[in-house]
Design an enzyme around this catalytic site. Structure first.
Site, PDB file in Angstrom:
ATOM      1  N   ASP A   5      -3.525 -13.664  -7.374  1.00 32.33           N
ATOM      2  CA  ASP A   5      -3.887 -15.038  -7.772  1.00 32.33           C
ATOM      3  C   ASP A   5      -3.903 -14.942  -8.824  1.00 32.33           C
ATOM      4  O   ASP A   5      -2.109 -14.575  -9.602  1.00 32.33           O
ATOM      5  CB  ASP A   5      -5.859 -14.608  -8.206  1.00 32.33           C
ATOM      6  CG  ASP A   5      -6.204 -13.772  -8.947  1.00 32.33           C
ATOM      7  OD1 ASP A   5      -4.716 -12.853  -9.199  1.00 32.33           O
ATOM      8  OD2 ASP A   5      -7.853 -13.385  -8.904  1.00 32.33           O
ATOM      9  N   CYS A  62      -4.654  -8.811  -7.262  1.00 29.38           N
ATOM     10  CA  CYS A  62      -5.462  -9.706  -8.518  1.00 29.38           C
ATOM     11  C   CYS A  62      -5.923  -9.237  -9.928  1.00 29.38           C
ATOM     12  O   CYS A  62      -5.341  -7.887  -9.989  1.00 29.38           O
ATOM     13  CB  CYS A  62      -6.669  -9.988  -7.637  1.00 29.38           C
ATOM     14  SG  CYS A  62      -8.408  -8.841  -7.200  1.00 29.38           S
ATOM     15  N   THR A  64      -8.595  -6.879 -10.273  1.00 28.79           N
ATOM     16  CA  THR A  64      -8.980  -5.388 -10.361  1.00 28.79           C
ATOM     17  C   THR A  64      -8.662  -5.059  -9.017  1.00 28.79           C
ATOM     18  O   THR A  64      -8.182  -3.828  -8.476  1.00 28.79           O
ATOM     19  CB  THR A  64     -10.343  -5.196  -9.792  1.00 28.79           C
ATOM     20  OG1 THR A  64     -10.803  -6.128  -9.186  1.00 28.79           O
ATOM     21  CG2 THR A  64     -11.119  -5.782 -11.162  1.00 28.79           C
ATOM     22  N   HIS A  95      -3.253   8.099   7.578  1.00 29.45           N
ATOM     23  CA  HIS A  95      -3.974   8.162   8.550  1.00 29.45           C
ATOM     24  C   HIS A  95      -4.353   6.971   8.546  1.00 29.45           C
ATOM     25  O   HIS A  95      -5.420   7.143   9.815  1.00 29.45           O
ATOM     26  CB  HIS A  95      -5.223   8.723   7.384  1.00 29.45           C
ATOM     27  CG  HIS A  95      -4.637  10.803   7.176  1.00 29.45           C
ATOM     28  ND1 HIS A  95      -5.411  11.193   7.287  1.00 29.45           N
ATOM     29  CD2 HIS A  95      -3.067  11.448   7.918  1.00 29.45           C
ATOM     30  CE1 HIS A  95      -4.547  11.939   6.447  1.00 29.45           C
ATOM     31  NE2 HIS A  95      -3.524  12.568   7.284  1.00 29.45           N
ATOM     32  N   HIS A 131      -6.259  10.215  13.855  1.00 24.12           N
ATOM     33  CA  HIS A 131      -5.968   9.309  13.422  1.00 24.12           C
ATOM     34  C   HIS A 131      -6.004   7.926  14.214  1.00 24.12           C
ATOM     35  O   HIS A 131      -6.215   7.262  14.182  1.00 24.12           O
ATOM     36  CB  HIS A 131      -4.487   9.080  12.393  1.00 24.12           C
ATOM     37  CG  HIS A 131      -4.289  10.471  11.283  1.00 24.12           C
ATOM     38  ND1 HIS A 131      -5.844  10.656  10.460  1.00 24.12           N
ATOM     39  CD2 HIS A 131      -3.740  11.480  11.782  1.00 24.12           C
ATOM     40  CE1 HIS A 131      -5.525  11.740  10.209  1.00 24.12           C
ATOM     41  NE2 HIS A 131      -3.768  12.801  10.516  1.00 24.12           N
TER      42      HIS A 131
END
Length: 144
Positions: A5, A62, A64, A95, A131
């Site tokens: 963004d 973005c 955060t 994983h 996994h």
């Protein structure tokens, strides 16, 4: 695929240069300026490119990393992880077989972002032990 963004625009450009110099082929999913935009639109375009197989993995940026992570994880077939340390970037691939890395441009610096991206793009899924079963359960949850 790589997308951002407006808050991640500058970091996206730096990551594209860094990864391009290391031989990674990138598809730029936008945005293409610092003009305000809606991060879910970018996450959707990138997620579709990853799910369709057009792109093997994706990186979303973005402010955060959280908004992009939430948006990307709404798309069936996407396993997005918001990472701000190299250990998490490594193990989300090993994983969780994450296929989208989300980075916060206001949280991590350029050098750490480059490290996160390179680790994410070069680490294979550890397709053994518990996994695969656990990742299959994540895929099953998308059907709820």
């Amino acid at each position: 695929a790589i997308g951002c963004d407006h808050a991640g625009f500058a970091l996206k450009g730096k990551l594209m240069r860094y990864l391009g110099e290391r031989g990674f082929r990138l598809k730029d999913m936008g945005t293409y300026s610092e003009e305000s935009c809606d991060y879910p639109d970018i996450a959707l375009a990138l997620g579709r490119a990853v799910v369709s197989g057009e792109c093997a993995r994706g990186i979303l940026i973005c402010g955060t990393g959280i908004g992009m992570s939430i948006a990307a994880n709404k798309i069936a077939g996407i396993r997005a992880a918001c990472c701000s340390d190299t250990y998490s970037a490594l193990f989300t691939r090993l994983h969780n077989d994450a296929n989208v890395l989300c980075i916060g441009a206001r949280v991590v610096g350029e050098g750490l972002a480059a490290d996160l991206a390179e680790i994410f793009l070069t680490t294979p899924f550890e397709n053994s032990g518990n996994h695969p079963r656990r990742v299959a359960k994540l895929s099953d949850m998308e059907k709820l």
